[in-house]
Design a protein around this motif. Structure first.
Motif, PDB file in Angstrom:
ATOM      1  N   ILE A   1       0.849  -1.185   0.000  1.00  0.00           N
ATOM      2  CA  ILE A   1       0.000   0.000   0.000  1.00  0.00           C
ATOM      3  C   ILE A   1       0.890   1.242   0.000  1.00  0.00           C
ATOM      4  N   SER A   2       0.535   2.215  -0.826  1.00  0.00           N
ATOM      5  CA  SER A   2       1.330   3.439  -0.936  1.00  0.00           C
ATOM      6  C   SER A   2       0.510   4.626  -0.438  1.00  0.00           C
ATOM      7  N   PHE A   3       1.193   5.511   0.258  1.00  0.00           N
ATOM      8  CA  PHE A   3       0.537   6.725   0.728  1.00  0.00           C
ATOM      9  C   PHE A   3       0.999   7.949  -0.062  1.00  0.00           C
ATOM     10  N   ASP A   4       1.662   7.718  -1.184  1.00  0.00           N
ATOM     11  CA  ASP A   4       2.188   8.828  -1.976  1.00  0.00           C
ATOM     12  C   ASP A   4       1.084   9.747  -2.498  1.00  0.00           C
ATOM     13  N   SER A   5      -0.105   9.218  -2.692  1.00  0.00           N
ATOM     14  CA  SER A   5      -1.190  10.006  -3.274  1.00  0.00           C
ATOM     15  C   SER A   5      -1.942  10.830  -2.245  1.00  0.00           C
ATOM     16  N   ILE A   6      -1.592  10.728  -0.960  1.00  0.00           N
ATOM     17  CA  ILE A   6      -2.317  11.425   0.103  1.00  0.00           C
ATOM     18  C   ILE A   6      -1.642  12.771   0.380  1.00  0.00           C
ATOM     19  N   TYR A   7      -2.467  13.818   0.386  1.00  0.00           N
ATOM     20  CA  TYR A   7      -1.944  15.155   0.646  1.00  0.00           C
ATOM     21  C   TYR A   7      -2.827  15.852   1.672  1.00  0.00           C
ATOM     22  N   PRO A   8      -2.231  16.582   2.610  1.00  0.00           N
ATOM     23  CA  PRO A   8      -3.060  17.339   3.561  1.00  0.00           C
ATOM     24  C   PRO A   8      -3.773  18.476   2.839  1.00  0.00           C
ATOM     25  N   SER A   9      -5.060  18.679   3.119  1.00  0.00           N
ATOM     26  CA  SER A   9      -5.848  19.717   2.469  1.00  0.00           C
ATOM     27  C   SER A   9      -6.420  20.733   3.451  1.00  0.00           C
TER      28      SER A   9
ATOM     29  N   PHE B   1       4.403  15.358  28.012  1.00  0.00           N
ATOM     30  CA  PHE B   1       4.281  15.030  26.610  1.00  0.00           C
ATOM     31  C   PHE B   1       3.630  16.190  25.889  1.00  0.00           C
ATOM     32  N   ILE B   2       4.121  16.459  24.687  1.00  0.00           N
ATOM     33  CA  ILE B   2       3.510  17.464  23.831  1.00  0.00           C
ATOM     34  C   ILE B   2       2.850  16.739  22.669  1.00  0.00           C
ATOM     35  N   GLY B   3       1.626  17.136  22.371  1.00  0.00           N
ATOM     36  CA  GLY B   3       0.919  16.534  21.252  1.00  0.00           C
ATOM     37  C   GLY B   3       0.088  17.565  20.537  1.00  0.00           C
ATOM     38  N   CYS B   4      -0.382  17.215  19.344  1.00  0.00           N
ATOM     39  CA  CYS B   4      -1.262  18.122  18.616  1.00  0.00           C
ATOM     40  C   CYS B   4      -2.696  17.637  18.742  1.00  0.00           C
ATOM     41  N   ILE B   5      -3.609  18.591  18.678  1.00  0.00           N
ATOM     42  CA  ILE B   5      -5.028  18.311  18.858  1.00  0.00           C
ATOM     43  C   ILE B   5      -5.792  19.199  17.878  1.00  0.00           C
ATOM     44  N   GLY B   6      -6.932  18.719  17.386  1.00  0.00           N
ATOM     45  CA  GLY B   6      -7.724  19.523  16.467  1.00  0.00           C
ATOM     46  C   GLY B   6      -8.217  18.716  15.291  1.00  0.00           C
ATOM     47  N   GLU B   7      -8.314  19.366  14.134  1.00  0.00           N
ATOM     48  CA  GLU B   7      -8.885  18.714  12.954  1.00  0.00           C
ATOM     49  C   GLU B   7      -7.906  18.796  11.794  1.00  0.00           C
ATOM     50  N   ILE B   8      -7.891  17.732  10.987  1.00  0.00           N
ATOM     51  CA  ILE B   8      -7.020  17.694   9.825  1.00  0.00           C
ATOM     52  C   ILE B   8      -7.711  16.892   8.730  1.00  0.00           C
ATOM     53  N   SER B   9      -7.549  17.350   7.508  1.00  0.00           N
ATOM     54  CA  SER B   9      -8.108  16.641   6.360  1.00  0.00           C
ATOM     55  C   SER B   9      -6.989  16.296   5.389  1.00  0.00           C
ATOM     56  N   TYR B  10      -7.132  15.150   4.748  1.00  0.00           N
ATOM     57  CA  TYR B  10      -6.234  14.736   3.681  1.00  0.00           C
ATOM     58  C   TYR B  10      -7.084  14.448   2.445  1.00  0.00           C
ATOM     59  N   ARG B  11      -6.472  14.577   1.274  1.00  0.00           N
ATOM     60  CA  ARG B  11      -7.133  14.217   0.032  1.00  0.00           C
ATOM     61  C   ARG B  11      -6.272  13.193  -0.714  1.00  0.00           C
ATOM     62  N   ILE B  12      -6.929  12.268  -1.365  1.00  0.00           N
ATOM     63  CA  ILE B  12      -6.235  11.327  -2.250  1.00  0.00           C
ATOM     64  C   ILE B  12      -6.266  11.939  -3.643  1.00  0.00           C
ATOM     65  N   LEU B  13      -5.116  12.246  -4.167  1.00  0.00           N
ATOM     66  CA  LEU B  13      -5.039  12.964  -5.444  1.00  0.00           C
ATOM     67  C   LEU B  13      -4.382  12.103  -6.521  1.00  0.00           C
ATOM     68  N   GLY B  14      -4.756  12.414  -7.742  1.00  0.00           N
ATOM     69  CA  GLY B  14      -4.112  11.767  -8.873  1.00  0.00           C
ATOM     70  C   GLY B  14      -4.816  10.498  -9.322  1.00  0.00           C
ATOM     71  N   ASP B  15      -4.145   9.796 -10.223  1.00  0.00           N
ATOM     72  CA  ASP B  15      -4.682   8.566 -10.806  1.00  0.00           C
ATOM     73  C   ASP B  15      -4.391   7.411  -9.848  1.00  0.00           C
ATOM     74  N   VAL B  16      -5.389   7.058  -9.072  1.00  0.00           N
ATOM     75  CA  VAL B  16      -5.205   6.037  -8.035  1.00  0.00           C
ATOM     76  C   VAL B  16      -6.220   4.921  -8.266  1.00  0.00           C
ATOM     77  N   GLU B  17      -5.757   3.700  -8.197  1.00  0.00           N
ATOM     78  CA  GLU B  17      -6.636   2.548  -8.406  1.00  0.00           C
ATOM     79  C   GLU B  17      -7.691   2.481  -7.304  1.00  0.00           C
ATOM     80  N   PRO B  18      -8.919   2.085  -7.651  1.00  0.00           N
ATOM     81  CA  PRO B  18      -9.982   1.953  -6.629  1.00  0.00           C
ATOM     82  C   PRO B  18      -9.575   1.072  -5.449  1.00  0.00           C
ATOM     83  N   ILE B  19      -8.820   0.024  -5.694  1.00  0.00           N
ATOM     84  CA  ILE B  19      -8.419  -0.857  -4.596  1.00  0.00           C
ATOM     85  C   ILE B  19      -7.520  -0.121  -3.606  1.00  0.00           C
ATOM     86  N   ALA B  20      -6.680   0.779  -4.111  1.00  0.00           N
ATOM     87  CA  ALA B  20      -5.815   1.550  -3.217  1.00  0.00           C
ATOM     88  C   ALA B  20      -6.636   2.549  -2.408  1.00  0.00           C
ATOM     89  N   ILE B  21      -7.628   3.168  -3.055  1.00  0.00           N
ATOM     90  CA  ILE B  21      -8.510   4.093  -2.337  1.00  0.00           C
ATOM     91  C   ILE B  21      -9.270   3.336  -1.246  1.00  0.00           C
TER      92      ILE B  21
END
Length: 286
Positions: A197-205, A221-241
């Motif tokens: 599985i490749s995560f190359d097609s995932i980009y933060p949006s 400990f320091i951590g981040c909290i909140g909301e984040i979105s990623y998008r799958i971009l480009g020509d990606v096979e349905p099975i990978a999505i």
């Protein structure tokens, strides 16, 4: 089969902040385990391996801060306050060990969190309109129900999230940290190994996060909290999505990053309905 269980609790005496820590939540969980299987409790206590459970911090019912959860307490929780606590179990062995506890729950049996006695009044294990953290689903269902078309991955980091990189921690939820964390636990517990599985097609949006310091552990400990979105971009096979969506849906149960057995790293997928206004509704499948 992963389970996300919500225990409703009522303390019989005040719970002081020094006992509302990851270490004490962890000890309470091991006490629950030991009450039905001492050998398993001893094993989990001594093992340093990745553990098949996660724990939330204790929540009070009136906490209404959007999708994030209360991860620290500055004041005692008064006796009689309705609270809830999320336990997720990532394999059936652990769930089956605890089944006698769920089936023979005695609402008058006290459990101890620090100096306080707690009564477990009920346990939720299925989706609730008012409790999005309760759910259960087989790994096969999680995979089969995962979309092979949905390219938007919205998450709430409900408690502080940090990732280990080499000898140090990082708080930035870059795609490699988030999705490799999910993939590692998926491959360990699901029995449906996702290879190549490749995560190359995932980009933060979209990112709306900030840092928080947890001082109620042995170390800070320091951590981040909140909301984040990623998008799958480009020509990606349905099975990978589909594979990426399965991992995103799995986040409810496993969380991401470090110290998920002590209240950190609680993550849940959201379905955006109003693009960038933080007006999200819950994302859930059962």
């Amino acid at each position: 089969m992963p389970h996300s269980l919500v225990l409703n609790l009522i303390p019989q005496s005040p719970i002081y902040p020094e006992f509302l820590t990851g270490r004490h939540y962890h000890a309470l969980f091991l006490t629950l385990i030991t009450s039905v299987d001492k050998t398993l409790g001893d094993y989990l206590h001594s093992s340093n391996a990745d553990k098949a459970f996660t724990l939330s911090p204790l929540q009070i019912q009136q906490h209404k801060h959007h999708h994030t959860l209360q991860f620290g307490h500055q004041k005692p929780i008064p006796a009689g306050t309705s609270c809830w606590w999320r336990i997720s179990l990532l394999d059936d062995t652990l769930f089956s060990k605890l089944t006698p506890l769920w089936l023979n729950l005695n609402p008058q049996h006290p459990w101890h969190l620090g100096s306080a006695d707690l009564y477990v009044t009920s346990i939720l294990g299925t989706p609730q309109s008012t409790q999005p953290w309760a759910n259960a689903c087989t790994y096969a269902q999680l995979y089969e129900q995962a979309s092979d078309r949905d390219r938007t991955l919205n998450f709430t980091f409900a408690t502080p999230v940090a990732f280990r990189q080499g000898e140090y921690d990082t708080i930035l939820p870059v795609k490699e940290c988030v999705f490799n964390s999910l993939l590692g636990r998926w491959n360990k517990y699901s029995g449906i190994e996702l290879n190549n599985i490749s995560f190359d097609s995932i980009y933060p949006s979209f990112v709306k996060i900030h840092t928080e310091v947890l001082s109620n552990y042995d170390s800070k400990f320091i951590g981040c909290i909140g909301e984040i979105s990623y998008r799958i971009l480009g020509d990606v096979e349905p099975i990978a999505i589909k594979q990426i969506n399965a991992l995103a849906d799995f986040a409810l149960y496993t969380g991401v990053g470090r110290k998920t057995t002590m209240g950190m790293g609680m993550v849940r997928r959201l379905l955006a309905i109003d693009s960038r206004s933080s007006n999200y509704k819950n994302y859930g499948r059962s």
